[in-house]
Design an enzyme around this catalytic site. Structure first.
Site, PDB file in Angstrom:
ATOM      1  N   SER A 295       0.857  -1.183   0.000  1.00 14.55           N
ATOM      2  CA  SER A 295       0.000   0.000   0.000  1.00 14.55           C
ATOM      3  C   SER A 295       0.889   1.227   0.000  1.00 14.55           C
ATOM      4  O   SER A 295       2.078   1.160   0.339  1.00 14.55           O
ATOM      5  CB  SER A 295      -0.890  -0.013   1.251  1.00 14.55           C
ATOM      6  OG  SER A 295      -1.502   1.254   1.467  1.00 14.55           O
TER       7      SER A 295
ATOM      8  N   TYR B  96      -1.862  -1.151  10.422  1.00 13.32           N
ATOM      9  CA  TYR B  96      -2.012  -1.431   8.989  1.00 13.32           C
ATOM     10  C   TYR B  96      -0.753  -1.017   8.236  1.00 13.32           C
ATOM     11  O   TYR B  96      -0.224  -1.773   7.411  1.00 13.32           O
ATOM     12  CB  TYR B  96      -3.230  -0.694   8.437  1.00 13.32           C
ATOM     13  CG  TYR B  96      -3.415  -0.837   6.947  1.00 13.32           C
ATOM     14  CD1 TYR B  96      -4.043  -1.960   6.412  1.00 13.32           C
ATOM     15  CD2 TYR B  96      -2.962   0.139   6.063  1.00 13.32           C
ATOM     16  CE1 TYR B  96      -4.221  -2.106   5.039  1.00 13.32           C
ATOM     17  CE2 TYR B  96      -3.127   0.004   4.692  1.00 13.32           C
ATOM     18  CZ  TYR B  96      -3.757  -1.116   4.188  1.00 13.32           C
ATOM     19  OH  TYR B  96      -3.914  -1.247   2.825  1.00 13.32           O
TER      20      TYR B  96
END
Length: 297
Positions: free
Chosen positions: A172, A185
């Protein structure tokens, strides 16, 4: 001798810079994936679902893994509806090592050895670190990081034996730069980048290695995981559609790219920003001013 090696290195660097410039104007032709066995995790919705559509349309034998059987079957039905071969669907909790290995054996027996593995499944709670529960943090790491180890354990040995294959992992933009409300995350996505970079180096120890790796770091994607995003430059950095991201992932895999961001400009921007003094880096982040608000508010 060292001086000679250093001179050779300079020529090599110069050559590969020229090659990169050349490829800006003459891109690599995508390799065919027709008949290849492509296993994708998290195919019940979002990016994984769109990837299943992409590879089915390209003639691959698609293997769909998802923990949600209903959604996974819906993906399969849509593929058939579009006129492509029905994919092989399996229910699998990728955070469970024993389940991954068990279902992996079923895939080998019923479909064959996986040629292209795409680790896409992930979760994304978005709130301050102290508001994450222990269970939530462990779940993030189990799905976003450890699942990659279990799928590699299941399918990498056969790739090594055949000396062919391609491993794709979803990181990401939060694995390139730290983003508030995404501490666990973001840590998981930095871990994926580290995993893939080191795996690629380890594979290179084999001088005849033909197994490729691709790490993909998308900006925020409109899949429902990113619940309360904010973006300063909406025209340039708006939420990405899952279909667009899937197209870019398939293109990166089929052209052999090792690492990309989506949009691609974000990777060199991130690298160059880290060369700046710390206070200047902070000002660059403040200038772009994009991220996520807490999903608990």
């Amino acid at each position: 001798y060292i001086i000679f090696e250093f001179i050779v290195l300079q020529f090599q660097i110069f050559y590969y810079i020229l090659e990169s410039i050349f490829r800006l104007f003459v891109p690599v032709e995508p390799e065919s994936v027709k008949g290849e066995i492509v296993l994708i995790t998290g195919t019940g919705h979002g990016i994984g679902q769109q990837l299943a559509y992409q590879y089915a349309a390209a003639g691959a034998k698609v293997v769909c893994w998802d923990i949600n059987e209903k959604n996974n079957q819906a993906t399969a039905e849509e593929i058939v509806k579009r006129g492509y071969a029905r994919p092989h669907c399996y229910v699998c909790d990728v955070s469970n090592r024993q389940e991954v290995l068990k279902v992996g054996e079923e895939v080998k027996k019923e479909v064959g050895n996986v040629n292209i593995l795409i680790n896409n499944a992930g979760i994304m709670p978005t709130h301050p670190l102290e508001q994450h529960t222990e269970e939530e943090i462990r779940r993030i790491m189990d799905i976003n990081v450890l699942a990659h180890f279990w799928t590699l354990e299941a399918f990498l040995p056969a790739m090594k034996q055949a000396n062919r294959g391609h491993i794709v992992c979803l990181s990401s933009i939060a694995g390139v730069v730290g983003i508030p409300n995404l501490v666990p995350y973001s840590a998981s996505k930095f871990a994926v980048r580290g995993l893939m970079e080191t795996l690629a180096e380890e594979l290179r120890w084999n001088p005849t290695n033909q197994i490729k790796t691709t790490t993909v770091c998308p900006f925020m994607v409109d899949t429902g995981l990113c619940k309360r995003p904010f973006v300063k430059f909406e025209q340039a950095l708006n939420l990405l559609s899952p279909e667009h991201v899937a197209q870019k992932i398939a293109q990166a895999q089929r052209t052999g790219k090792t690492e990309i961001t989506i949009p691609e400009i974000l990777l060199p921007v991130g690298i160059l920003t880290r060369l700046l003094p710390e206070k200047a880096q902070i000002k660059v982040k403040e200038f772009f001013n994009s991220g996520v608000n807490s999903d608990l508010e």
